[in-house]
Write an enzyme that holds these catalytic residues in place. Structure first.
Site, PDB file in Angstrom:
ATOM      1  N   ASP A   8      35.537 -29.588 -12.356  1.00 44.48           N
ATOM      2  CA  ASP A   8      36.476 -29.796 -11.178  1.00 44.48           C
ATOM      3  C   ASP A   8      37.997 -29.882 -12.097  1.00 44.48           C
ATOM      4  O   ASP A   8      38.210 -30.644 -12.334  1.00 44.48           O
ATOM      5  CB  ASP A   8      36.416 -30.768 -10.265  1.00 44.48           C
ATOM      6  CG  ASP A   8      37.227 -31.480  -9.308  1.00 44.48           C
ATOM      7  OD1 ASP A   8      38.160 -30.534  -9.176  1.00 44.48           O
ATOM      8  OD2 ASP A   8      37.202 -32.537  -8.823  1.00 44.48           O
ATOM      9  N   LYS A  70      48.157 -26.713 -11.359  1.00 44.59           N
ATOM     10  CA  LYS A  70      47.441 -26.330 -10.453  1.00 44.59           C
ATOM     11  C   LYS A  70      48.224 -25.638  -8.899  1.00 44.59           C
ATOM     12  O   LYS A  70      48.010 -24.717  -8.589  1.00 44.59           O
ATOM     13  CB  LYS A  70      46.381 -27.103  -9.831  1.00 44.59           C
ATOM     14  CG  LYS A  70      45.356 -26.478  -9.083  1.00 44.59           C
ATOM     15  CD  LYS A  70      44.204 -27.509  -8.747  1.00 44.59           C
ATOM     16  CE  LYS A  70      43.147 -27.250  -7.979  1.00 44.59           C
ATOM     17  NZ  LYS A  70      42.138 -28.105  -7.477  1.00 44.59           N
ATOM     18  N   GLU A 171      35.749 -25.933  -3.885  1.00 46.91           N
ATOM     19  CA  GLU A 171      35.615 -27.368  -3.944  1.00 46.91           C
ATOM     20  C   GLU A 171      34.768 -28.261  -2.710  1.00 46.91           C
ATOM     21  O   GLU A 171      33.840 -28.801  -3.020  1.00 46.91           O
ATOM     22  CB  GLU A 171      36.968 -28.139  -4.171  1.00 46.91           C
ATOM     23  CG  GLU A 171      37.424 -27.888  -5.383  1.00 46.91           C
ATOM     24  CD  GLU A 171      39.086 -27.981  -5.441  1.00 46.91           C
ATOM     25  OE1 GLU A 171      39.562 -28.510  -4.437  1.00 46.91           O
ATOM     26  OE2 GLU A 171      39.530 -27.530  -6.108  1.00 46.91           O
ATOM     27  N   ASP A 193      38.417 -32.950   2.719  1.00 49.15           N
ATOM     28  CA  ASP A 193      38.806 -33.029   1.462  1.00 49.15           C
ATOM     29  C   ASP A 193      40.442 -32.956   1.376  1.00 49.15           C
ATOM     30  O   ASP A 193      41.196 -32.163   1.403  1.00 49.15           O
ATOM     31  CB  ASP A 193      38.384 -31.516   0.496  1.00 49.15           C
ATOM     32  CG  ASP A 193      38.590 -31.491  -0.791  1.00 49.15           C
ATOM     33  OD1 ASP A 193      39.471 -32.458  -1.172  1.00 49.15           O
ATOM     34  OD2 ASP A 193      38.561 -30.779  -1.720  1.00 49.15           O
TER      35      ASP A 193
END
Ligand code: AMP
Length: 631
Positions: A8, A70, A171, A193
């Site tokens: 992850d 990211k 994810e 999330d």
């Protein structure tokens, strides 16, 4: 068999997992921590440190510490998210000659995938130290709304450090996989999330090992950093009003305040009030100054009330797209560190009408799912099937500029769908299929993905050829398009990257635009269709008149020609009423033509001979239904 790991790769923290004895487990790093900060620092030109140690030195070395790679991965420099990130990070973000966003540290330029590769390498080392063997294969997770460029760049980050990235998975889907792994029966779950940078929500159906994403939605501009920014702003404002000193221009002070803000936010998830102490935050002519204040949970909740409100809409849309009501859900899973905030949990319970699942670690569940998927791909785990969806509709442009979807948004991938079209002009020896993606009615308003040309068609009146266009979307989100002339069997294929170049923000924008412009788009589509119909009638009337001229009395022929001329001038009109009226008028005059033809046919006792082909509008849709092929 060598182990394959699940990573992850988070905005804030990363986590690595592996399947052992049939169970996924998180591998702790060399400091014993189960997650590792996704932070890379370059204390000297040749030095590089990754993880907690890099994070600890960030305050004194802000400009040589990268903590949000990211946010930039796979992005164009001009993207809104790049520009937002530029405002947040203490190092320069630069534009490469081909328009990508890179970062500049101490005069050296790095691509975000290089920096991410350093984090991936760290996670690989953590796994290798634990397993005592080399690791060469991995599954890496990305936010559901990552586009193809971001997915490819993430895959490149793995490749840079010699990892074969078997699959990039979403994810929320990974989280559901970890939750439903080993369970039997049928469940419907929502995965909520809320991470450091983005918010994703997915609705899944889990049925005896088949994990099917029914819908996905989100807000790519909403995450923990926005909550931090509110606290930072509050602290800056309070300090300025109390001391008259503005700390906003001091990068070191700002970095300290940012860290203290995040720490306070974490603490307020457990306690109702916390102290913020930052001694020597500034030195002025009056001497050193200290930032000392307290922050209550209720105050924090007031500062972020509008951010909390923004959690509703994506959940409602996802439920609607999945055709479910909150009462249909069996569980709600929380993923991402921000879901530890009590107010977030309360809002989740309100939206979905059930308490979120306890007993799931929001920081680890995604990596666990990645390790399960890795083992599925290696054949170590059987009876698990993951079916994900595409976030936007894919289709082609048809006559009049309308957009004809072939694969609708939220369709499960992989999938293959086809539709039959025809030509818009006589003797068209080539058709140009314009492929696009989006939710708007007109092709120009959607994202253009490319063109496919099918040439060598035999001469034929328009409307006669049948051109089958087939879209195939594979499990990595890559689109393959095939066009085939059903008459001659001639075909052409191309491979298109489904949403390359589209940022998630643009995806959100496209969906929002489609909703806003729905009524106007419908009108434009109706005009385009009315124009096509009128154009088709003009074409067929003129053709019939030429063909059967000798059967029509000259006065009627003259009247029909005049009606055609009037209809042609009406073609430029912009309203469906005008176009419809012109069509009716022309149809009435054209009746005289038919009467003459039928009368002649009766006289001749024979067939009607050479009935004109019905004209229609570049490619024209001739079958209403998309054909859904088994993949
Ligand atoms: P992720 O990207 O999933 O690692 O999420 C990280 C985000 O969660 C960051 O914004 C963190 O500040 C936030 N976070 C982590 N722990 C907590 C906590 N206990 N309370 C509130 N926010 C947290």
């Amino acid at each position: 068999m060598a182990k394959v790991i699940g990573i992850d790769l988070g905005t804030t923290n990363s986590c690595v997992s592996v399947l052992e004895n049939g169970e996924p487990l998180v591998i702790p790093n060399d400091e014993g921590a189960r997650t590792t900060p996704s932070v890379v620092a370059f204390p000297q030109a040749t030095d590089r440190i990754v993880g907690a140690i890099a994070r600890r030195q960030a305050v004194t070395n802000a400009q040589r510490t990268v903590h949000a790679a990211k946010r930039l991965i796979g992005r164009r420099y001009e993207d809104e998210e790049t520009q937002r990130t530029r405002q947040m990070v203490p190092y320069p973000v630069v534009e490469t000659p081909n328009g990508d966003a890179w970062l500049s540290i101490g005069g050296t330029e790095y691509s975000p995938q290089q920096i991410s590769a350093m984090v991936v390498e760290k996670m690989k080392q953590v796994a290798e130290a634990y397993l005592g063997e080399k690791v060469t294969e991995a599954v890496i997770t990305v936010p559901a709304y990552f586009n193809d460029a971001q997915r490819q760049a993430t895959r490149d980050a793995g490749r840079i450090v010699g990892l074969d990235v078997l699959r990039i998975i979403n994810e929320p889907t990974a989280a559901a996989l970890a939750y439903g792994f080993g369970k039997t029966g049928h469940e419907r779950v929502a995965v909520f999330d809320l991470g450091g940078g983005t918010f994703d929500v997915s609705i899944l159906e889990i049925d005896n090992g088949v994990f099917e994403v029914r819908a996905t939605n989100g807000d790519t501009f909403l995450g923990g950093e926005d909550f931090d920014s509110r606290i930072v702003q509050y602290l800056l404002d309070t300090f300025r009003s109390e001391t008259g000193t503005d700390l906003a221009g001091d990068p070191v002070a700002l970095q300290r305040i940012r860290e203290a803000a995040e720490k306070a936010k974490h603490e307020l998830s457990n306690v109702t009030e916390t102290e913020i102490h930052l001694p020597f935050i500034a030195v002025t002519s009056q001497g050193p100054m200290h930032l000392m204040t307290s922050l209550a949970r209720a105050q924090l909740e007031g500062l972020v009330a509008d951010l909390i409100d923004r959690l509703d809409a994506p959940c409602v849309s996802a439920l609607r797209d999945a055709r479910m009501r909150p009462s249909d859900l069996n569980a709600v899973l929380l993923v991402g560190g921000m879901t530890r905030m009590p107010r977030v949990q309360e809002r989740v319970a309100q939206i979905f009408g059930i308490e979120p699942e306890r007993g799931i670690n929001p920081d680890e569940v995604v990596a666990l799912g990645a390790a399960i998927q890795a083992s599925v791909l290696k054949g170590e785990v059987k009876d698990v099937l993951l079916l994900d969806v595409t976030p936007l509709s894919l289709g082609i442009e048809t006559a009049g500029g309308t957009f004809e979807p072939i694969i609708l948004r939220n369709t499960t991938i992989p999938c293959r769908k086809s539709k039959v079209f025809t030509t818009a002009q006589d003797n068209q020896d080539m058709v140009r299929v314009h492929i696009g993606q989006g939710e708007r009615e007109m092709s120009n308003d959607n994202m253009s993905l490319g063109f496919l040309e099918l040439s060598g068609l035999p001469p034929a009146p328009r409307g006669l050829p049948e051109i089958e266009v087939m879209f195939e979307l594979d499990s990595n989100g890559i689109l393959h398009v095939h066009a085939k002339d059903k008459g001659t069997g001639r075909s052409q294929s191309t491979r298109i990257v489904s949403n390359s170049g589209l940022s998630p923000g643009e995806i959100d924008q496209m969906i929002a635009d489609a909703e806003t412009h729905h009524a106007r788009d419908k009108e434009r589509r109706a005009v385009a269709e009315a124009r096509n119909q009128l154009d088709g009638l003009i074409y067929s009337t003129r053709r019939s008149l030429e063909e059967y001229a000798e059967l029509v009395p000259p006065s009627d022929a003259q009247a029909i020609r005049e009606a055609i001329a009037r209809a042609e001038s009406a073609l430029d009109g912009g309203s469906t009423d005008l176009l419809g009226h012109a069509r009716e008028t022309l149809a009435m005059s054209a009746q005289r033509l038919s009467e003459s033809i039928y009368a002649a046919a009766r006289r001749d006792t024979g067939g009607y001979g050479g009935a004109p082909g019905l004209g229609a509008g570049p490619l024209v849709s001739i079958e209403d239904d998309v054909v859904d092929d088994e993949v």
